[in-house]
Design an enzyme around this catalytic site. Structure first.
Site, PDB file in Angstrom:
ATOM      1  CE  LYS A  21      -3.158  -1.337  -0.736  1.00 37.61           C
ATOM      2  NZ  LYS A  21      -3.254  -2.137  -1.998  1.00 37.61           N
ATOM      3  N   GLY A  23       2.486   2.327  -2.987  1.00 38.31           N
ATOM      4  CA  GLY A  23       2.681   2.828  -4.350  1.00 38.31           C
ATOM      5  C   GLY A  23       3.283   1.790  -5.288  1.00 38.31           C
ATOM      6  CB  THR A  25      -0.332  -0.401  -8.361  1.00 37.74           C
ATOM      7  OG1 THR A  25      -0.738  -1.233  -7.282  1.00 37.74           O
ATOM      8  CG2 THR A  25      -1.099  -0.757  -9.606  1.00 37.74           C
ATOM      9  CD1 TRP A  26       2.477   5.764 -10.735  1.00 31.67           C
ATOM     10  CD2 TRP A  26       2.744   6.666  -8.696  1.00 31.67           C
ATOM     11  NE1 TRP A  26       2.725   7.095 -10.899  1.00 31.67           N
ATOM     12  CE2 TRP A  26       2.904   7.663  -9.662  1.00 31.67           C
ATOM     13  CE3 TRP A  26       2.866   6.991  -7.351  1.00 31.67           C
ATOM     14  CZ2 TRP A  26       3.184   8.995  -9.309  1.00 31.67           C
ATOM     15  CZ3 TRP A  26       3.145   8.304  -7.001  1.00 31.67           C
ATOM     16  CH2 TRP A  26       3.299   9.289  -7.965  1.00 31.67           C
ATOM     17  CG  HIS A  84       4.966  -6.561  -0.614  1.00 27.30           C
ATOM     18  ND1 HIS A  84       5.014  -5.282  -1.116  1.00 27.30           N
ATOM     19  CD2 HIS A  84       3.778  -7.072  -1.038  1.00 27.30           C
ATOM     20  CE1 HIS A  84       3.913  -5.053  -1.812  1.00 27.30           C
ATOM     21  NE2 HIS A  84       3.156  -6.113  -1.785  1.00 27.30           N
TER      22      HIS A  84
END
Ligand code: A3P
Length: 274
Positions: A21, A23, A25-26, A84
């Site tokens: 959470k 960023g 994906t960006w 992650h």
């Protein structure tokens, strides 16, 4: 853990590392677009029809946990791999390689709100949604998907100071302020600097626009599509508000104080702040 001992890097690999959470994906979209900009034009770009999570796999989720197991050895070079995994658990082969690592961190208060909303979207239908209070308690105790967000960011922050040519530490809030500048910085770091001609032709702007939240969220694939491997995952779960400071709309004063205190304590003397 198998992945830590057996994972083999290639000299051409690029690693994108985040706490969930923050960023991911960006950055998946940006890195993929920067590195593949000579292969595609913007009218038939893969990101118009594939989710960023389909073009850049997660090492620990898509490659090692999926069934059938996708072998990272069959991916074509240069591989862009996301993870992650906290710094302390990162495979030694990645730490010891010269492969670039890009990390993006985000204000823990926004991470909490984003994570809470994400958990609600992913919950099985027959389960009640997790309350903000419960999500907050777990988060403060460091019970989140990849450990405490503070330690996660701090691990990569310290490593980025020690190895500045290997690890680029970005902040979500800074990227939101000036995506154009950071896209150029990212390209430079990855050894894919934009030429003067590309800059004059507006290629950087095209990439920023393609990967912008407003554009990505509205693409059909991200509105109604599903993850190619993890079919239970709808692509739209990765797009919500994408604002800085949404925590102000959700957290109580007590929650803010508690989170600020943990942040202050954890980051004390490190030079890291959000
Ligand atoms: P919010 O929940 O605050 O809206 P991750 O990709 O690491 O799972 O992070 C998800 C967060 O990034 C969500 O934040 C999401 O809305 C935001 N996000 C997704 N795509 C983005 C983009 N292209 N640009 C900026 N933020 C984006």
């Amino acid at each position: 853990m198998w992945i830590q001992q057996q994972f083999k890097t290639r000299s051409t690999d690029v690693y994108l590392i985040t706490h969930p959470k923050s960023g991911t994906t960006w950055l998946k979209g940006l890195i993929f677009s920067i590195m593949n900009r000579h292969r595609y034009d913007f009218t038939s770009h893969p990101l118009l029809t594939f989710s960023p999570h389909d073009v850049v796999p997660f090492m620990e989720v898509d490659l090692f946990k999926s069934i059938p197991i996708a072998d990272p050895e069959i991916l074509l070079s240069p591989r862009i791999l996301a993870t992650h995994i906290p710094y302390t658990m990162l495979p030694e082969s990645i730490k010891n390689s010269s492969c670039p690592v890009v990390y993006i961190g985000r204000n823990p208060k926004d991470v909490l709100v984003s994570l809470w909303q994400f958990m609600i979207k992913l919950k099985p239908k027959d389960m009640p949604p997790i309350s903000l209070e419960d999500a907050f308690d777990l988060f403060c105790k460091g019970i989140s998907p990849c450990g405490p967000v503070w330690d996660h960011a701090l691990g990569y922050w310290k490593a980025s100071i020690e190895y500045p040519n290997k690890i680029l530490f970005l902040k979500y809030e800074e990227m939101k302020k000036d995506p154009l500048m950071y896209t150029k910085r990212l390209a430079e770091f990855l050894g894919h600097t934009f030429s003067l001609e590309e800059e004059a032709n507006g290629i950087v702007e095209e990439i920023v626009k393609l990967c912008s939240f407003e554009n990505m969220r509205n693409l059909q694939v991200n509105k109604t599509g599903q993850h190619r491997i993890r079919e239970a995952n709808k692509n739209d779960v990765f797009f919500r508000e994408a604002t800085v400071g949404d925590w102000k709309n959700h957290l109580t004063t007590e929650m803010v104080e508690a989170l600020d205190q943990i942040t202050e304590h954890k980051f004390d003397g490190s030079g890291l702040f959000f």
